[in-house]
Write an enzyme that holds these catalytic residues in place. Structure first.
Site, PDB file in Angstrom:
ATOM      1  N   ASP A  54      25.316  20.608  82.088  1.00 56.46           N
ATOM      2  CA  ASP A  54      24.250  20.602  81.098  1.00 56.46           C
ATOM      3  C   ASP A  54      23.776  22.024  80.809  1.00 56.46           C
ATOM      4  OD1 ASP A  54      22.052  19.021  79.645  1.00 56.46           O
ATOM      5  OD2 ASP A  54      20.862  20.312  80.961  1.00 56.46           O
ATOM      6  N   GLU A  64      28.294  21.873  78.004  1.00 56.56           N
ATOM      7  CA  GLU A  64      27.498  21.634  76.803  1.00 56.56           C
ATOM      8  C   GLU A  64      26.928  22.966  76.317  1.00 56.56           C
ATOM      9  OE1 GLU A  64      23.329  19.504  75.418  1.00 56.56           O
ATOM     10  OE2 GLU A  64      23.541  20.703  77.227  1.00 56.56           O
TER      11      GLU A  64
END
EC number: 3.2.1.60
Length: 548
Positions: free
Chosen positions: A214, A240
């Site tokens: 993330d 990401e």
């Protein structure tokens, strides 16, 4: 040593060995893409902790066989770490989703530690690789009674050093999350080691086959590579990086670069695939014809193979329940079918959003596309060419077994206008706005040499975590007896029976066997089917059975 295992070892010694990159489940450029044949399900949406509080792991366990039968080879799990945070701005509220976690305890709002282990075991046993969402950039440092204690003033936190704004400082080599006061210094040896040990724990105790990192804009990509090398080098990973060119300062080369260049640079340094925000940006802001400008449409296969494509996720899209979820960058409803038709027939590693698959009525359409992708042998690095002169998007995709012609919102009349050979219609949806044809299965598709779809079944395929059942045989479509090129069977709904559809030349006598091997390391052949080879003469819809 059993005679079966002895035969497997001997056979492996006599067959050509795959490259070292292949052995490690990496691309030729050493990116951890796990062979490039994954189809990933995002196994949650934003409101899961409110729609199914403390019960989501049970739901995933119960759905494991269905997820496998639907064609998914991996599942992106929610953050497994405990998050009891909450927030409210008057009109909206939330918290507990895992992205503001406070320790590594697994008893959280998705369920208990025991339920997580059971879900991971059920999914792994069904042949679905478990990929955990992990959040190294920040945590809820102010939560009382947490099991992680990192005092201020010792270099563990970004704000232990002077902060110049949303740029790296001496305690943080990335962007800050919101104000930065929750940001960890992942370069500090103790913080780095804390995550390294937890990733190892997730792999060894909770069945992790990889990780989704993330907010990677918050820490150096080289750190991701180091964590993977130290804890799970042969596992899958994806980052990401949701940060467009205009968000970089004027002095940074990325300020004038393309989305493709920015995310490919991150992948090169992290040695992980990356979410294809270049494609997502074109889906949001361009025409359908512009979708060719995603990372997965790049002319260079080294760029395509690192693209992880998606339509929407828990951040960008809507979710069932409270406030419709996040929906920060949701694709308009009228393009959702076209978008899935594109990502599931084109290069890259596709991710399907849970709510699109199981909540909102797109499931049958997506299943059909997954079957088309599998039968054609489309992979992350498959060749793709785009054809101008037509409205919408028209592309030809070369899989290992079939060629696909894809027409989206297009006036293309028939596949013969852009590709030679025999084609049949595989998908026709949305009043002709979504059309896909595949080679070798048209009228007369049973003629000698034409490709026909054959159902393969391997019985008694009991496997360990990380292993799968494959079909291997004497033709190129079955790997020419090489375990490294064997075809994985993905339908485990009747486990330990494994099934799959493979396109083979019609009318030719062929031989094959079942085998069990490690998914990431093709040299680790666990078992060959004993006895004589299975024989078949392929015809459309035929079934052939082997037994381990």
């Amino acid at each position: 040593m059993s005679h079966i295992l002895r035969a497997a070892v001997l056979a492996a010694m006599l067959l050509p060995l795959p490259s070292m990159a292949d052995q490690a489940g990496k691309s030729p450029n050493a990116v951890r893409y796990h062979g490039g044949d994954e189809i990933i399900l995002q196994g949650f949406h934003w409101n899961v902790v409110r729609e199914a509080p403390n019960d989501w792991y049970n739901i995933l366990r119960q759905q494991a066989a269905t997820i496998a039968a639907d064609g998914f080879s991996a599942i992106w799990m929610p953050v497994p770490w405990r998050d009891f945070s909450s927030w409210s701005d008057g009109s909206k509220s939330g918290g507990g989703e895992g992205y503001f976690w406070h320790d590594f305890n697994k008893n959280g709002r998705y369920g208990s530690d025991a339920q997580l282990r059971q879900a991971a075991s059920a999914l792994g046993g069904a042949g679905v690789k478990v990929l955990y969402d992990v959040v190294p950039n920040h945590m809820n440092r102010g939560y009382p009674d947490k099991e992680i204690n990192l005092p201020a003033g010792q270099g563990f936190w970004r704000n232990d050093c002077a902060d110049p704004g949303n740029y790296p400082n001496d305690c943080d080599d990335g962007d800050r999350f919101i104000g930065g006061d929750a940001d960890l210094n992942t370069g500090h040896p103790q913080v780095y080691g804390m995550f390294r040990d937890e990733f190892t724990n997730l792999r060894s105790q909770y069945g992790a086959g990889g990780f989704r990192f993330d907010f990677v804009r918050g820490y150096a990509p080289e750190r991701v590579n180091s964590w993977m090398t130290d804890s799970a080098d042969n596992s899958f990973c994806v980052g990401e990086l949701w940060k467009g060119p205009s968000e970089y300062p004027n002095w940074d080369w990325r300020n004038t670069a393309s989305w493709q260049q920015i995310i490919k640079d991150w992948s090169d340094r992290a040695k992980c695939p990356v979410f294809d925000f270049a494609l997502k940006e074109r889906m949001q802001n361009g025409s359908i014809a512009d979708w060719k400008h995603g990372l997965n449409g790049n002319p260079d296969p080294r760029w395509r193979e690192v693209a992880v494509t998606f339509v929407d996720n828990h951040d960008t899209g809507y979710s069932p329940g409270q406030n419709g979820g996040q929906h920060h960058w949701a694709l308009q409803d009228g393009l959702i079918r076209q978008a899935y038709a594109y990502i599931l027939t084109s290069p890259g590693t596709p991710v399907v959003y849970w709510s699109h698959m199981y909540d909102w009525g797109y499931g049958d359409f997506i299943r059909q596309l997954i079957q088309v992708r599998r039968a054609a042998g489309v992979r992350a690095d498959s060749a793709i060419s785009f054809h101008s002169g037509y409205s919408g998007l028209v592309a030809t995709v070369s899989g290992s077994q079939q060629t696909l012609v894809v027409a989206l919102n297009s006036d293309l009349g028939n596949p013969g206008q852009v590709a030679s050979g025999s084609f049949s219609e595989a998908v026709n949806a949305s009043n002709g706005q979504v059309r896909v044809w595949r080679s070798g299965t048209g009228s007369g598709g049973g003629e000698p040499g034409a490709l026909v779809s054959v159902s393969f079944r391997c019985d008694n395929g009991a496997t360990q975590m990380g292993d799968s059942v494959y079909a291997v045989g004497n033709v190129s479509q079955l790997g020419n007896w090489s375990p490294a090129a064997a075809l994985r069977l993905t339908d485990t709904s009747g486990y330990p029976t494994w099934k799959g559809s493979i396109a083979l030349p019609a009318g030719q006598n062929e031989e094959w066997k079942c085998l069990i091997r490690n998914e990431a390391n093709a040299t680790q052949v666990r078992q060959w089917q004993g006895g004589a080879n299975n024989s078949l003469t392929p015809s459309e819809g035929a079934t052939t059975v082997g037994r381990l």
